[in-house]
Design a protein around this motif. Structure first.
Motif, PDB file in Angstrom:
ATOM      1  N   ASN A 107      69.598 -21.629  37.926  1.00 21.77           N
ATOM      2  CA  ASN A 107      70.018 -20.355  36.919  1.00 21.77           C
ATOM      3  C   ASN A 107      70.006 -18.991  38.039  1.00 21.77           C
ATOM      4  O   ASN A 107      71.689 -18.371  37.149  1.00 21.77           O
ATOM      5  N   PHE A 145      74.415 -17.387  37.315  1.00 26.27           N
ATOM      6  CA  PHE A 145      74.904 -15.165  37.000  1.00 26.27           C
ATOM      7  C   PHE A 145      75.536 -15.409  38.393  1.00 26.27           C
ATOM      8  O   PHE A 145      76.430 -14.690  38.148  1.00 26.27           O
ATOM      9  N   LEU A 161      77.026 -14.653  29.972  1.00 24.64           N
ATOM     10  CA  LEU A 161      76.232 -13.652  30.235  1.00 24.64           C
ATOM     11  C   LEU A 161      75.191 -13.971  29.271  1.00 24.64           C
ATOM     12  O   LEU A 161      74.188 -14.152  30.266  1.00 24.64           O
ATOM     13  N   PHE A 162      75.883 -14.380  27.990  1.00 22.56           N
ATOM     14  CA  PHE A 162      74.774 -14.353  27.176  1.00 22.56           C
ATOM     15  C   PHE A 162      73.344 -15.044  27.670  1.00 22.56           C
ATOM     16  O   PHE A 162      72.199 -14.947  27.129  1.00 22.56           O
ATOM     17  N   LEU A 208      70.988 -15.243  29.959  1.00 20.76           N
ATOM     18  CA  LEU A 208      69.487 -14.639  29.299  1.00 20.76           C
ATOM     19  C   LEU A 208      69.371 -15.018  28.472  1.00 20.76           C
ATOM     20  O   LEU A 208      67.606 -15.526  28.929  1.00 20.76           O
ATOM     21  N   TRP A 211      67.023 -17.910  31.292  1.00 19.79           N
ATOM     22  CA  TRP A 211      66.457 -16.699  31.945  1.00 19.79           C
ATOM     23  C   TRP A 211      65.204 -16.413  30.803  1.00 19.79           C
ATOM     24  O   TRP A 211      64.034 -16.704  31.315  1.00 19.79           O
ATOM     25  N   ILE A 212      65.062 -15.934  29.386  1.00 23.10           N
ATOM     26  CA  ILE A 212      64.191 -15.498  28.466  1.00 23.10           C
ATOM     27  C   ILE A 212      62.928 -17.608  28.758  1.00 23.10           C
ATOM     28  O   ILE A 212      62.046 -17.100  28.929  1.00 23.10           O
TER      29      ILE A 212
END
Length: 391
Positions: free
Chosen positions: A280, A284, A376-377, A380, A383-384
């Motif tokens: 991940n 990014f 980018l969304f 995230l 990542w969550i």
């Protein structure tokens, strides 16, 4: 389970790969198809979303049926439906009929993805599966590249209708090869009467199912949203020829192959969580480079093209690191009903893919910065999800 033959592995690779080829082979012709069906670029991208809506229903259907009528029989019926959908795509002259044809095609194509993975889980143990999935992922990295390349060559020599004729040929090969080369792996002696209420409760309580399944959905959604956006970026905005665009698929293929091989090499050295976070993070980095290119470089320059392709390579490398770990472990707690669990999994993550590609069709824009914002969304979101799996 005894060692499987190379021909078995190649058959599984073909069966898992032909739905991906079916999805990407006509993407170089999206502009032409929009003109042919007299719709906008935003509308034509919805043909990607409807495909994944059908795919979501298909993987659920075949996952359940494969536990009751067998893996091989399900495969043959699904491929037959895929051939019907491909024929209807070929005969379509109106947008909504084409959407229906794509939906039918996807329901059938889903059998290749779902049942093939169930077969692998039937015949390989837990230790072997990550290596097998990594190997297959590495080879399958080239199927999305083969799709645009074939599609661009066929469309440039003939037209988009020939693309759907080619899909019918691919489907026919899949049917004949499965008929003679696929053996039944469902153990009917241990087959039980499933309690769907209990299975549903088990799945709802399984944190790994929701985390890994969500990541699988995000990764595939991002990859296929790229194939929806890329023709407009490279052909419409940057003025690539349709054949030049086809060659770009090998950048994606090499990145996906390298990412899958990296995952396999790291499998015994670091934890699954570290592999996921590393992948991940690389994702990014690719997004950051994409932003840099569209913010500071002139789109018509050679440097811009080089940096943009580098960004795409890094993005796809990062995403490819995630899939083998997630695919191998997502059904770890559901070994006694893999077909049905696989059905729920497929329904879950292909609904995610459908939503992601649909959102991309809404936000499709001639402004190049929109797509990296979209990426980018989803970085995230990944990542969550990973934070919930932290140990």
């Amino acid at each position: 389970m005894k060692q499987q033959t190379k021909s078995f592995i190649w058959l599984i690779i073909f069966l898992v790969g032909f739905p991906q080829i079916s999805e990407t082979i006509y993407t170089p012709s999206l502009n032409d198809l929009a003109h042919l069906l007299n719709v906008s670029a935003n509308d034509i991208q919805k043909t990607l979303s409807i495909y994944f809506a059908g795919f979501a229903i298909g993987v659920f259907l075949w996952g359940i049926l494969s536990d009751f009528i067998g893996r091989k029989r399900s495969m043959l019926i699904g491929i037959a439906i895929y051939l019907l959908g491909s024929f209807l795509c070929l005969r379509s002259t109106e947008f909504h009929f084409f959407l229906l044809a794509r939906f039918i095609q996807a329901v059938g194509a889903a059998v290749g993805s779902n049942v093939s993975q169930t077969i692998l889980r039937d015949v390989y143990n837990e230790k072997e599966r990550v290596g097998v999935f990594s190997t297959i992922s590495a080879v399958l990295a080239f199927s999305p590249a083969i799709g645009p390349m074939l599609g661009s060559i066929v469309a440039s020599i003939w037209n988009v209708s020939m693309v759907f004729r080619l899909l019918m040929i691919i489907g026919s090969i899949a049917f004949i090869w499965s008929l003679f080369g696929l053996k039944e792996t469902l153990n009917v002696k241990t087959k039980i009467n499933y309690n769907f209420h209990v299975i549903g409760q088990n799945i709802l309580k399984d944190r790994l199912f929701w985390i890994y399944g969500g990541i699988i959905g995000v990764v595939n959604g991002v990859i296929f949203s790229y194939y929806g956006e890329a023709p407009f970026i490279f052909i419409e905005m940057l003025r690539f020829s349709i054949v030049e665009y086809g060659y770009i698929g090998f950048v994606v293929a090499l990145a996906s192959f390298s990412g899958a091989r990296f995952c396999k090499s790291m499998n015994k050295k670091i934890s699954n969580y570290k592999i996921l976070t590393t992948g991940n993070f690389v994702f990014f980095v690719g997004i950051f480079i994409f932003f840099f290119a569209v913010t500071f470089l002139e789109p018509s320059s050679v440097l811009f093209i080089i940096i943009l392709l580098l960004a795409i390579f890094i993005i796809m490398f990062g995403l490819a690191c995630l899939l083998p770990v997630c695919l191998s472990n997502v059904l770890l707690h559901h070994k006694n009903y893999l077909g049905i669990a696989g059905a729920f999994l497929g329904l879950y993550y292909y609904v995610v893919v459908c939503v992601i590609t649909l959102i991309m069709s809404w936000f499709h824009s001639p402004e190049l910065y929109v797509y990296p914002l979209f990426l980018l969304f989803w970085f995230l979101v990944n990542w969550i999800l990973m934070m919930f799996n932290r140990k």
